[in-house]
Scaffold this motif. Structure first.
Motif, PDB file in Angstrom:
ATOM      1  N   GLU A 283       0.842  -1.193   0.000  1.00 43.94           N
ATOM      2  CA  GLU A 283       0.000   0.000   0.000  1.00 43.94           C
ATOM      3  C   GLU A 283       0.883   1.250   0.000  1.00 43.94           C
ATOM      4  O   GLU A 283       1.959   1.254   0.591  1.00 43.94           O
ATOM      5  N   ASP A 284       0.416   2.294  -0.653  1.00 43.72           N
ATOM      6  CA  ASP A 284       1.168   3.556  -0.674  1.00 43.72           C
ATOM      7  C   ASP A 284       1.445   4.061   0.732  1.00 43.72           C
ATOM      8  O   ASP A 284       2.515   4.602   1.005  1.00 43.72           O
ATOM      9  N   PHE A 285       0.490   3.867   1.634  1.00 44.50           N
ATOM     10  CA  PHE A 285       0.674   4.309   3.017  1.00 44.50           C
ATOM     11  C   PHE A 285       1.847   3.599   3.669  1.00 44.50           C
ATOM     12  O   PHE A 285       2.629   4.218   4.391  1.00 44.50           O
ATOM     13  N   ASP A 286       1.990   2.290   3.443  1.00 43.86           N
ATOM     14  CA  ASP A 286       3.104   1.527   4.020  1.00 43.86           C
ATOM     15  C   ASP A 286       4.437   2.068   3.523  1.00 43.86           C
ATOM     16  O   ASP A 286       5.378   2.250   4.298  1.00 43.86           O
ATOM     17  N   LYS A 287       4.513   2.311   2.242  1.00 41.26           N
ATOM     18  CA  LYS A 287       5.752   2.840   1.648  1.00 41.26           C
ATOM     19  C   LYS A 287       6.063   4.225   2.199  1.00 41.26           C
ATOM     20  O   LYS A 287       7.194   4.513   2.587  1.00 41.26           O
ATOM     21  N   PHE A 288       5.042   5.082   2.222  1.00 41.01           N
ATOM     22  CA  PHE A 288       5.221   6.430   2.747  1.00 41.01           C
ATOM     23  C   PHE A 288       5.700   6.394   4.189  1.00 41.01           C
ATOM     24  O   PHE A 288       6.645   7.087   4.564  1.00 41.01           O
ATOM     25  N   TRP A 289       5.053   5.570   5.014  1.00 41.09           N
ATOM     26  CA  TRP A 289       5.378   5.530   6.435  1.00 41.09           C
ATOM     27  C   TRP A 289       6.776   4.962   6.661  1.00 41.09           C
ATOM     28  O   TRP A 289       7.517   5.433   7.535  1.00 41.09           O
ATOM     29  N   ALA A 290       7.174   3.961   5.893  1.00 40.61           N
ATOM     30  CA  ALA A 290       8.519   3.388   6.027  1.00 40.61           C
ATOM     31  C   ALA A 290       9.586   4.435   5.713  1.00 40.61           C
ATOM     32  O   ALA A 290      10.581   4.558   6.427  1.00 40.61           O
ATOM     33  N   LEU A 291       9.367   5.215   4.678  1.00 39.74           N
ATOM     34  CA  LEU A 291      10.329   6.263   4.326  1.00 39.74           C
ATOM     35  C   LEU A 291      10.297   7.394   5.352  1.00 39.74           C
ATOM     36  O   LEU A 291      11.327   7.964   5.691  1.00 39.74           O
ATOM     37  N   ARG A 292       9.128   7.675   5.878  1.00 39.11           N
ATOM     38  CA  ARG A 292       8.988   8.725   6.892  1.00 39.11           C
ATOM     39  C   ARG A 292       9.696   8.347   8.198  1.00 39.11           C
ATOM     40  O   ARG A 292      10.167   9.213   8.921  1.00 39.11           O
ATOM     41  N   GLN A 293       9.783   7.054   8.488  1.00 40.67           N
ATOM     42  CA  GLN A 293      10.442   6.589   9.708  1.00 40.67           C
ATOM     43  C   GLN A 293      11.964   6.547   9.579  1.00 40.67           C
ATOM     44  O   GLN A 293      12.658   6.259  10.536  1.00 40.67           O
ATOM     45  N   GLY A 294      12.464   6.804   8.374  1.00 40.32           N
ATOM     46  CA  GLY A 294      13.912   6.844   8.192  1.00 40.32           C
ATOM     47  C   GLY A 294      14.444   5.904   7.142  1.00 40.32           C
ATOM     48  O   GLY A 294      15.658   5.840   6.923  1.00 40.32           O
ATOM     49  N   GLY A 295      13.563   5.155   6.495  1.00 44.53           N
ATOM     50  CA  GLY A 295      14.012   4.270   5.421  1.00 44.53           C
ATOM     51  C   GLY A 295      14.443   5.074   4.204  1.00 44.53           C
ATOM     52  O   GLY A 295      13.965   6.192   3.985  1.00 44.53           O
ATOM     53  N   ASN A 296      15.343   4.509   3.435  1.00 45.13           N
ATOM     54  CA  ASN A 296      15.828   5.175   2.225  1.00 45.13           C
ATOM     55  C   ASN A 296      15.140   4.674   0.968  1.00 45.13           C
ATOM     56  O   ASN A 296      15.022   5.420  -0.012  1.00 45.13           O
ATOM     57  N   ALA A 297      14.738   3.410   0.981  1.00 43.04           N
ATOM     58  CA  ALA A 297      14.107   2.815  -0.204  1.00 43.04           C
ATOM     59  C   ALA A 297      13.145   1.731   0.255  1.00 43.04           C
ATOM     60  O   ALA A 297      13.221   1.240   1.388  1.00 43.04           O
ATOM     61  N   TYR A 298      12.262   1.339  -0.671  1.00 46.48           N
ATOM     62  CA  TYR A 298      11.227   0.354  -0.357  1.00 46.48           C
ATOM     63  C   TYR A 298      11.007  -0.498  -1.598  1.00 46.48           C
ATOM     64  O   TYR A 298      10.661   0.028  -2.654  1.00 46.48           O
ATOM     65  N   LEU A 299      11.227  -1.789  -1.462  1.00 43.31           N
ATOM     66  CA  LEU A 299      10.941  -2.732  -2.551  1.00 43.31           C
ATOM     67  C   LEU A 299       9.825  -3.657  -2.101  1.00 43.31           C
ATOM     68  O   LEU A 299       9.841  -4.160  -0.975  1.00 43.31           O
ATOM     69  N   THR A 300       8.874  -3.878  -2.980  1.00 44.63           N
ATOM     70  CA  THR A 300       7.758  -4.761  -2.667  1.00 44.63           C
ATOM     71  C   THR A 300       8.065  -6.174  -3.157  1.00 44.63           C
ATOM     72  O   THR A 300       8.509  -6.362  -4.284  1.00 44.63           O
ATOM     73  N   LYS A 301       7.829  -7.142  -2.260  1.00 40.26           N
ATOM     74  CA  LYS A 301       8.006  -8.553  -2.624  1.00 40.26           C
ATOM     75  C   LYS A 301       6.823  -8.986  -3.478  1.00 40.26           C
ATOM     76  O   LYS A 301       5.701  -8.587  -3.185  1.00 40.26           O
ATOM     77  N   PRO A 302       7.006  -9.799  -4.467  1.00 40.14           N
ATOM     78  CA  PRO A 302       8.304 -10.259  -4.971  1.00 40.14           C
ATOM     79  C   PRO A 302       8.976  -9.165  -5.791  1.00 40.14           C
ATOM     80  O   PRO A 302       8.324  -8.419  -6.516  1.00 40.14           O
ATOM     81  N   TYR A 303      10.253  -9.054  -5.640  1.00 37.39           N
ATOM     82  CA  TYR A 303      11.045  -8.082  -6.381  1.00 37.39           C
ATOM     83  C   TYR A 303      12.006  -8.853  -7.275  1.00 37.39           C
ATOM     84  O   TYR A 303      12.310 -10.017  -7.020  1.00 37.39           O
ATOM     85  N   SER A 304      12.478  -8.223  -8.304  1.00 37.20           N
ATOM     86  CA  SER A 304      13.409  -8.911  -9.196  1.00 37.20           C
ATOM     87  C   SER A 304      14.813  -8.824  -8.606  1.00 37.20           C
ATOM     88  O   SER A 304      15.150  -7.841  -7.935  1.00 37.20           O
ATOM     89  N   PRO A 305      15.632  -9.835  -8.836  1.00 35.49           N
ATOM     90  CA  PRO A 305      17.021  -9.783  -8.370  1.00 35.49           C
ATOM     91  C   PRO A 305      17.746  -8.536  -8.889  1.00 35.49           C
ATOM     92  O   PRO A 305      18.527  -7.925  -8.160  1.00 35.49           O
ATOM     93  N   THR A 306      17.458  -8.145 -10.115  1.00 35.98           N
ATOM     94  CA  THR A 306      18.101  -6.962 -10.690  1.00 35.98           C
ATOM     95  C   THR A 306      17.715  -5.705  -9.917  1.00 35.98           C
ATOM     96  O   THR A 306      18.567  -4.866  -9.618  1.00 35.98           O
TER      97      THR A 306
END
Length: 101
Positions: free
Chosen positions: A68-91
């Motif tokens: 969810e956009d809220f999860d991504k926003f909140w993770a970055l707001r708490q100090g995260g630098n990036a957010y990848l959603t599983k499943p993500y590509s190895p690349t």
């Protein structure tokens, strides 16, 4: 396995409390973590790392099934630098890690 194959040294810790004590002994170059973990959320750990441990320069990349956009926003707001959603590509994982190291 993706990061090891990409030439990175990886330390895997599955218990948040052990991660926190390891961070005191050895400052990581980068932290990958999920939001949903036992005992503490990744968001709580991120806040603790940023404030209590004063590791402001250590990149934190969240890897989570929460898309969810809220999860991504909140993770970055708490100090995260990036957010990848599983499943993500190895690349995507390798490129994101390289961009922060």
């Amino acid at each position: 396995m993706t990061l090891i194959a990409g030439g990175f040294e990886v330390v895997s810790i599955t218990e948040p409390a052990k991660a926190m004590s390891m961070f005191v002994r050895q400052k990581p170059d980068l932290i990958l973590m999920d939001i949903v973990m036992p005992d503490m959320s990744g968001l709580d750990i991120c806040r603790h790392i940023r404030k209590e441990m004063n590791y402001k320069a250590v990149p934190i990349i969240f890897l989570s099934t929460k898309d969810e956009d809220f999860d991504k926003f909140w993770a970055l707001r708490q100090g995260g630098n990036a957010y990848l959603t599983k499943p993500y590509s190895p690349t995507d994982l390798i490129n994101t890690v390289k961009s922060y190291l």
